[in-house]
Scaffold this motif. Structure first.
Motif, PDB file in Angstrom:
ATOM      1  N   ASN A   1       0.831  -1.217   0.000  1.00 55.75           N
ATOM      2  CA  ASN A   1       0.000   0.000   0.000  1.00 55.75           C
ATOM      3  C   ASN A   1       0.866   1.268   0.000  1.00 55.75           C
ATOM      4  N   ALA A   2       2.190   1.102  -0.098  1.00 57.21           N
ATOM      5  CA  ALA A   2       3.116   2.249   0.031  1.00 57.21           C
ATOM      6  C   ALA A   2       2.750   3.071   1.258  1.00 57.21           C
ATOM      7  N   SER A   3       2.516   2.380   2.349  1.00 55.80           N
ATOM      8  CA  SER A   3       2.132   3.057   3.586  1.00 55.80           C
ATOM      9  C   SER A   3       3.362   3.554   4.342  1.00 55.80           C
ATOM     10  N   ALA A   4       3.217   4.736   4.937  1.00 54.33           N
ATOM     11  CA  ALA A   4       4.306   5.282   5.763  1.00 54.33           C
ATOM     12  C   ALA A   4       3.959   5.138   7.245  1.00 54.33           C
ATOM     13  N   MET A   5       3.113   4.156   7.566  1.00 53.09           N
ATOM     14  CA  MET A   5       2.645   4.025   8.952  1.00 53.09           C
ATOM     15  C   MET A   5       3.763   3.674   9.921  1.00 53.09           C
ATOM     16  N   LEU A   6       4.724   2.826   9.505  1.00 56.68           N
ATOM     17  CA  LEU A   6       5.788   2.450  10.453  1.00 56.68           C
ATOM     18  C   LEU A   6       6.664   3.672  10.750  1.00 56.68           C
TER      19      LEU A   6
END
Ligand code: SF4
Ligand code: FES
Length: 249
Positions: free
Chosen positions: A171-176
């Motif tokens: 998801n190309a997530s930057a959550m971490l």
């Protein structure tokens, strides 16, 4: 060692990209991966060709600038290792390696292996300041902090902002990344004054930059050169929900 590299070459953000093949028969197992790119570049420069553009600074796993995908793995094959800490002894004689930049909509490719990671800076910027007294440093034991809390905050603070977590996430997530940046302040007494505003602003900035959401895939913590746990994402979600519930307006 003989190593064949297929390196992504792209002249600029809007240019078409392609892999170019570079074969070296003189690779020392003790070379770092970036030193191999240096050697490739020296021979390209000698031939009058454009060297491969790649980002690097500290070359000791601190600055977060050097990340590339090596044969499908962000920062290469080892856990807890940034690209600059990777040595050629990690590969076999005769290996062929595909070297690519991070691929995510929020990280546009600038040139070859260099992407624009300033979206991560804007998330940090959205977090703003913390209220602390100015003047000389407070006495170290004046604010008692339980050891497990100090350790967890320290783990979060080890994030070097490399963006590997985004690059490997479907998801190309930057959550971490955002979770680490939120948690290292909100776990400590010094981060309490702006805790709820900070998490709201950082999550909103993350969404505005076009990063996707977390679906618990878990690839981020595997790729993270600092081995930051996905548990911090749960921490972020809890803080964000509490902030939304208590927010005025
Ligand atoms: S959380 Fe890990 S992978 Fe993501 S930016 Fe920070 S150090 Fe890099
Ligand atoms: S060059 Fe700084 S982390 Fe790799």
């Amino acid at each position: 060692m003989k190593i064949t590299l297929h390196v992504w070459r792209q002249a600029g953000p809007d240019a078409a990209g392609r892999f170019e093949r570079y074969e070296r028969g003189d690779v020392s197992p003790d070379m770092s991966f970036l030193e191999l790119l240096d050697v490739v570049n020296e021979s390209l420069i000698e031939k009058g060709s454009e060297p491969v553009a790649f980002e690097h600074d500290c070359r000791e796993g601190i600055c977060g600038s050097c990340g590339v995908v090596i044969s499908g793995k962000a920062h290469g094959p080892h856990r807890g290792t940034a690209t600059c800490q990777l040595h050629m002894r990690s590969f076999q004689d005769g290996d062929e390696l595909w070297v690519e930049p991070w691929r995510a909509r929020a990280f546009p490719i600038m040139k070859d292996l260099i992407v624009d990671r300033s979206a991560l800076d804007r998330i940090i910027e959205a977090g703003g300041y913390i209220s602390v007294r100015t003047g000389s440093a407070a006495e170290a034991n004046a604010v008692p902090i339980p050891k497990p809390t100090a350790d967890a905050a320290f783990e979060a603070a080890t994030c070097i902002g490399c963006g590997a977590c985004v690059a490997v996430c479907p998801n190309a997530s930057a959550m971490l990344f955002t979770a680490a940046k939120v948690a290292h302040l909100s776990m400590l007494p010094q981060g309490q004054a702006e805790r709820w505003e900070r998490v709201s602003r950082m999550v909103e900035a993350m969404d505005a930059e076009g990063f996707g959401n977390c679906t618990n895939h878990g690839a981020c913590e595997v790729a993270c050169p600092k081995e930051i746990s996905i548990d911090f994402i749960a921490w972020l979600n809890r803080d964000y929900l509490k902030a939304r519930k208590t927010r005025v307006g």
